[in-house]
Each structure stands twice: as C-alpha cells, then as structure tokens.
Write a protein that holds these residues in place. Structure first.
Motif, PDB file in Angstrom:
ATOM      1  N   PRO A  14       0.877  -1.129   0.060  1.00 44.97           N
ATOM      2  CA  PRO A  14      -0.022  -0.124  -0.027  1.00 44.97           C
ATOM      3  C   PRO A  14       0.901   1.146   0.045  1.00 44.97           C
ATOM      4  CG  PRO A  14      -0.854  -1.639   1.530  1.00 44.97           C
ATOM      5  CD  PRO A  14       0.579  -2.325   0.971  1.00 44.97           C
ATOM      6  N   VAL A  15       0.260   2.255  -0.536  1.00 48.05           N
ATOM      7  CA  VAL A  15       1.203   3.502  -0.567  1.00 48.05           C
ATOM      8  C   VAL A  15       1.084   4.116   0.751  1.00 48.05           C
ATOM      9  CG1 VAL A  15       1.040   6.007  -1.543  1.00 48.05           C
ATOM     10  CG2 VAL A  15       0.150   4.044  -2.928  1.00 48.05           C
ATOM     11  N   GLY A  16       2.376   4.384   1.156  1.00 48.02           N
ATOM     12  CA  GLY A  16       2.743   4.869   2.565  1.00 48.02           C
ATOM     13  C   GLY A  16       3.734   4.014   3.062  1.00 48.02           C
ATOM     14  N   ALA A  17       3.503   3.965   4.532  1.00 45.48           N
ATOM     15  CA  ALA A  17       4.701   3.474   5.489  1.00 45.48           C
ATOM     16  C   ALA A  17       4.169   1.976   5.952  1.00 45.48           C
ATOM     17  CB  ALA A  17       4.682   4.346   6.677  1.00 45.48           C
ATOM     18  N   ASN A  18       4.441   1.159   4.802  1.00 43.00           N
ATOM     19  CA  ASN A  18       4.097  -0.264   4.932  1.00 43.00           C
ATOM     20  C   ASN A  18       2.998  -0.574   5.705  1.00 43.00           C
ATOM     21  OD1 ASN A  18       6.617  -0.685   3.676  1.00 43.00           O
ATOM     22  ND2 ASN A  18       7.953  -0.497   5.872  1.00 43.00           N
ATOM     23  N   GLY A  19       3.110  -1.372   7.095  1.00 42.54           N
ATOM     24  CA  GLY A  19       2.041  -1.746   7.406  1.00 42.54           C
ATOM     25  C   GLY A  19       0.967  -0.916   8.082  1.00 42.54           C
ATOM     26  N   THR A  20       1.531   0.432   8.379  1.00 38.29           N
ATOM     27  CA  THR A  20       0.499   1.533   8.537  1.00 38.29           C
ATOM     28  C   THR A  20      -0.414   2.081   7.649  1.00 38.29           C
ATOM     29  OG1 THR A  20       2.438   2.370  10.116  1.00 38.29           O
ATOM     30  CG2 THR A  20       0.782   3.983   9.499  1.00 38.29           C
ATOM     31  N   ALA A  21       0.131   1.961   6.523  1.00 35.63           N
ATOM     32  CA  ALA A  21      -0.652   2.201   5.246  1.00 35.63           C
ATOM     33  C   ALA A  21      -1.908   1.078   4.932  1.00 35.63           C
ATOM     34  CB  ALA A  21       0.142   2.543   4.138  1.00 35.63           C
ATOM     35  N   LEU A  22      -1.759  -0.027   5.492  1.00 32.58           N
ATOM     36  CA  LEU A  22      -2.951  -0.986   5.368  1.00 32.58           C
ATOM     37  C   LEU A  22      -3.649  -0.649   6.697  1.00 32.58           C
ATOM     38  CD1 LEU A  22      -3.875  -3.655   4.153  1.00 32.58           C
ATOM     39  CD2 LEU A  22      -2.561  -4.668   5.838  1.00 32.58           C
ATOM     40  N   ILE A  23      -3.273  -0.505   7.873  1.00 31.53           N
ATOM     41  CA  ILE A  23      -4.055  -0.446   9.049  1.00 31.53           C
ATOM     42  C   ILE A  23      -4.763   0.717   9.379  1.00 31.53           C
ATOM     43  CG2 ILE A  23      -4.109  -0.702  11.590  1.00 31.53           C
ATOM     44  CD1 ILE A  23      -3.912  -3.312  10.108  1.00 31.53           C
ATOM     45  N   ARG A  24      -4.090   1.668   9.181  1.00 32.44           N
ATOM     46  CA  ARG A  24      -4.673   3.233   9.535  1.00 32.44           C
ATOM     47  C   ARG A  24      -5.776   3.714   8.683  1.00 32.44           C
ATOM     48  NH1 ARG A  24      -3.479   3.732  14.700  1.00 32.44           N
ATOM     49  NH2 ARG A  24      -1.244   4.144  15.035  1.00 32.44           N
ATOM     50  N   PRO A  25      -5.872   3.371   7.279  1.00 33.53           N
ATOM     51  CA  PRO A  25      -7.328   3.609   6.475  1.00 33.53           C
ATOM     52  C   PRO A  25      -8.071   2.703   7.223  1.00 33.53           C
ATOM     53  CG  PRO A  25      -5.239   3.612   5.249  1.00 33.53           C
ATOM     54  CD  PRO A  25      -4.812   2.933   6.726  1.00 33.53           C
ATOM     55  N   LEU A  26      -8.057   1.416   7.503  1.00 34.56           N
ATOM     56  CA  LEU A  26      -9.143   0.556   7.876  1.00 34.56           C
ATOM     57  C   LEU A  26      -9.657   0.905   9.359  1.00 34.56           C
ATOM     58  CD1 LEU A  26      -7.690  -2.865   7.075  1.00 34.56           C
ATOM     59  CD2 LEU A  26      -9.392  -1.697   5.895  1.00 34.56           C
ATOM     60  N   GLU A  27      -8.721   1.436  10.135  1.00 34.81           N
ATOM     61  CA  GLU A  27      -9.231   1.913  11.489  1.00 34.81           C
ATOM     62  C   GLU A  27      -9.966   3.272  11.201  1.00 34.81           C
ATOM     63  OE1 GLU A  27      -7.191   4.377  15.435  1.00 34.81           O
ATOM     64  OE2 GLU A  27      -5.974   4.244  13.690  1.00 34.81           O
ATOM     65  N   ALA A  28      -9.614   4.023  10.359  1.00 35.06           N
ATOM     66  CA  ALA A  28     -10.394   5.410   9.975  1.00 35.06           C
ATOM     67  C   ALA A  28     -11.634   4.975   9.472  1.00 35.06           C
ATOM     68  CB  ALA A  28      -9.691   6.373   9.145  1.00 35.06           C
TER      69      ALA A  28
END
Length: 217
Positions: free
Chosen positions: A133-147
């Motif tokens: 995912p575009v961004g910082a690795n696992g953060t780019a996967l998880i933070r959008p899902l959290e939002a």
C-alpha cells in the motif's frame, strides 16, 4: 483484537447492521500487521489487473500459487479459498481507503527473479514492497481501516485484555459475551449477535507455536 483480522471484521459487521465493540489489549490498534511490511498477494482478477489488461481468475491464481515453494505443501482447500477471496479482499481494502500504486502489478518469484510460464500473468506477492500500500508499510494498510471503522461507529476498548468467553454453560452452548480486564478491573461485555475472535498474531505465543511444531521454541 484490532489487527488485520479484527478491523475488517468490525467493518463488515457494522455494514451488516450490528453495533460493534473491539476489545484490544494494546494501547493502540494494529496488532502485528501495523508493524509488518504491508506487502500482501492479490490476484484472481482485481480491478487493478483489469485496468492494465491482465486477465486472471481465481482458478488461474490457484494454479500459479501452488507451484510456489512456500505454498506447495499447504492445505489445498485453504489455498483455493484464499485465491477465491483475493480479488474481493483487494476491492474491500480499496473501498475502505487503502491505496495501492496505480501501475501494472509486477511479479517476482521467491528467488527475486521474474517468474516465467505463469498461467495468470502478473500479480504481486508478499515480500515485494514496491507493491505495498502507498505509504509507510503496515501503517498504510491499518490506519485507513481504522479510520473507516471509526467513521462507521465502531467502538474501540484499548488496553482491555479478553480473558474468557461467556457461554450458556461453562463449556457449551451459545456464546453470550466476553470478559476482559483493564487496569485491574473486570469488564463484562454482552454480545447480542456474536463474538469474533481475531487474535491471529501467534508468532509471539510460544505455547501456541509448539502445538504445531515442538521445535518452534
């Protein structure tokens, strides 16, 4: 759990009309997934494959993936289900804010060399971070899902450790809820529709690992 299993489960449950409480033992969401490289395999006919003229299907994806050394000896029915759900999973992530590179998916074998004689054509696989995912690795996967989950009204109870399932009988019957602890206090949570256990990050659980292979100490 509020990781790669719990977050999509919470979103799906909210979209299905349920009220959702996520119990997470950590002080933040993400589990092991937020610390990962975020690179995951998608194929079987994703919208991105179609955009770049790549013809694929779950069956073609399955025939390809079982030739890879890391999957060759896996349970075939699980791998088949994985292939069937791969494209829908990709679309689910995109619909919930996860962004992927807008370019033709590439493929590398586990040796790092371009794969040859593939049935399905290019996909991307775990370990190829250029297709994360575009961004910082696992953060780019998880933070959008959290939002997405928070926007839908999912409630998160952080620093709450689930200690037990509450059932009609001690070891039988319908699951009625869960018991959790936080700051030394016991919290009972009633479940009117169901409980989903999304605690798959067992790499840090030595006892659980050794159930499958006693050498994994």
């Amino acid at each position: 759990g509020a990781g790669a299993t719990g977050l999509p489960a919470a979103i799906a449950a909210r979209e299905g009309g349920a009220s959702v409480i996520v119990v997470e033992m950590n002080y933040d969401i993400g589990g092991h997934a937020i610390q990962s490289g975020g690179s995951t395999p998608y194929g079987g006919g994703t919208s991105l494959q179609k955009k770049y003229g790549i013809e694929d299907s779950p069956e073609k994806f399955f025939m390809d993936i079982i030739r890879e050394s890391e999957y060759r000896f896996s349970d075939r029915e699980i791998i088949r289900k994985f292939c069937e759900e791969s494209a829908p999973t990709f679309e689910f992530l995109v619909a919930n804010g996860v962004m992927f590179p807008d370019r033709a998916p590439s493929y590398r074998s586990d040796t790092g060399e371009p794969a040859r004689n593939r049935v399905a054509g290019p996909v991307w696989t775990a370990g190829v971070n250029e297709q994360s995912p575009v961004g910082a690795n696992g953060t780019a996967l998880i933070r959008p899902l959290e939002a997405s989950a928070r926007k839908l009204g999912v409630q998160f109870l952080l620093k709450h450790t689930m200690t037990a399932l509450v059932r009609e009988e001690p070891f039988a019957g319908r699951v009625l809820g869960v018991t959790a602890t936080t700051d030394g206090k016991v919290v009972n949570i009633r479940a009117t529709k169901g409980v989903i256990l999304g605690t798959g990050g067992h790499s840090s659980n030595v006892t659980f690992r050794r159930i499958f292979d006693v050498r994994l100490t």
